[in-house]
Scaffold this motif. Structure first.
Motif, PDB file in Angstrom:
ATOM      1  N   THR A  31       0.833  -1.204   0.000  1.00 47.76           N
ATOM      2  CA  THR A  31       0.000   0.000   0.000  1.00 47.76           C
ATOM      3  C   THR A  31       0.867   1.252   0.000  1.00 47.76           C
ATOM      4  O   THR A  31       0.597   2.199  -0.747  1.00 47.76           O
ATOM      5  N   TRP A  32       1.903   1.263   0.837  1.00 47.46           N
ATOM      6  CA  TRP A  32       2.823   2.402   0.854  1.00 47.46           C
ATOM      7  C   TRP A  32       3.473   2.583  -0.505  1.00 47.46           C
ATOM      8  O   TRP A  32       3.627   3.704  -0.987  1.00 47.46           O
ATOM      9  N   ASP A  35       0.930   4.081  -3.038  1.00 47.15           N
ATOM     10  CA  ASP A  35       0.650   5.494  -2.749  1.00 47.15           C
ATOM     11  C   ASP A  35       1.847   6.375  -3.110  1.00 47.15           C
ATOM     12  O   ASP A  35       1.677   7.450  -3.690  1.00 47.15           O
ATOM     13  N   ALA A  36       3.041   5.921  -2.756  1.00 42.54           N
ATOM     14  CA  ALA A  36       4.235   6.709  -3.054  1.00 42.54           C
ATOM     15  C   ALA A  36       4.463   6.786  -4.566  1.00 42.54           C
ATOM     16  O   ALA A  36       4.883   7.831  -5.076  1.00 42.54           O
ATOM     17  N   VAL A 100       9.765   3.869   0.603  1.00 48.27           N
ATOM     18  CA  VAL A 100       9.271   2.779   1.446  1.00 48.27           C
ATOM     19  C   VAL A 100      10.424   2.132   2.207  1.00 48.27           C
ATOM     20  O   VAL A 100      10.299   1.818   3.401  1.00 48.27           O
ATOM     21  N   MET A 103      11.261   4.432   5.052  1.00 47.88           N
ATOM     22  CA  MET A 103      10.254   4.377   6.105  1.00 47.88           C
ATOM     23  C   MET A 103      10.398   3.098   6.928  1.00 47.88           C
ATOM     24  O   MET A 103      10.322   3.134   8.169  1.00 47.88           O
TER      25      MET A 103
END
Length: 131
Positions: A31-32, A35-36, A100, A103
């Motif tokens: 998901t990250w 979105d990124a 990602v 993060m």
């Protein structure tokens, strides 16, 4: 006999939680990543639009280069646009993977810093006797 059954249940519960945690982690990272990638495509597209002359010239040169191999000029334009879209998408995906990974690295460092504060619970009284 009873302890082997409870050890089997504990092992099954541990495997279930490990698999569930892995699945949730993969879904969260995916998901990250999506979105990124969308965010970077938007930013790169805005950047191409802001430098209109340079981007337009590059697209025109690409269309002209493709036009040497394709007879239809409209098809050459579509092919040049598709090629530019692939380049932007590839760059956006690379930037998204970097975001990602960064993060996840920060989350790992935060978890590593919490380890010294994790202590086993204090047991009040003697440990339970096994049957």
């Amino acid at each position: 006999m009873r302890s082997s059954v409870s050890a089997g249940y504990a092992s099954g519960l541990f495997n279930l939680m490990r698999n569930l945690g892995g699945a949730i982690g993969i879904a969260l990272a995916n998901t990250w990543l999506q979105d990124a990638t969308r965010l970077h495509v938007l930013r790169l597209s805005e950047g191409l639009g802001a430098s209109g002359d340079a981007a337009g010239e590059a697209a025109a040169q690409l269309t002209q280069s493709i036009g040497q191999f394709v007879t239809d000029p409209h098809r050459a334009t579509l092919m040049a646009d598709a090629l530019l879209a692939r380049i932007v998408g590839r760059q956006a995906l690379g930037l998204a993977f970097e975001d990602v990974f960064r993060m996840m690295s920060y989350l790992f460092i935060a978890a590593l810093l919490m380890v010294p504060f994790c202590r086993p619970p204090t047991v009040l009284g003697p440990p339970p006797a096994e049957h």
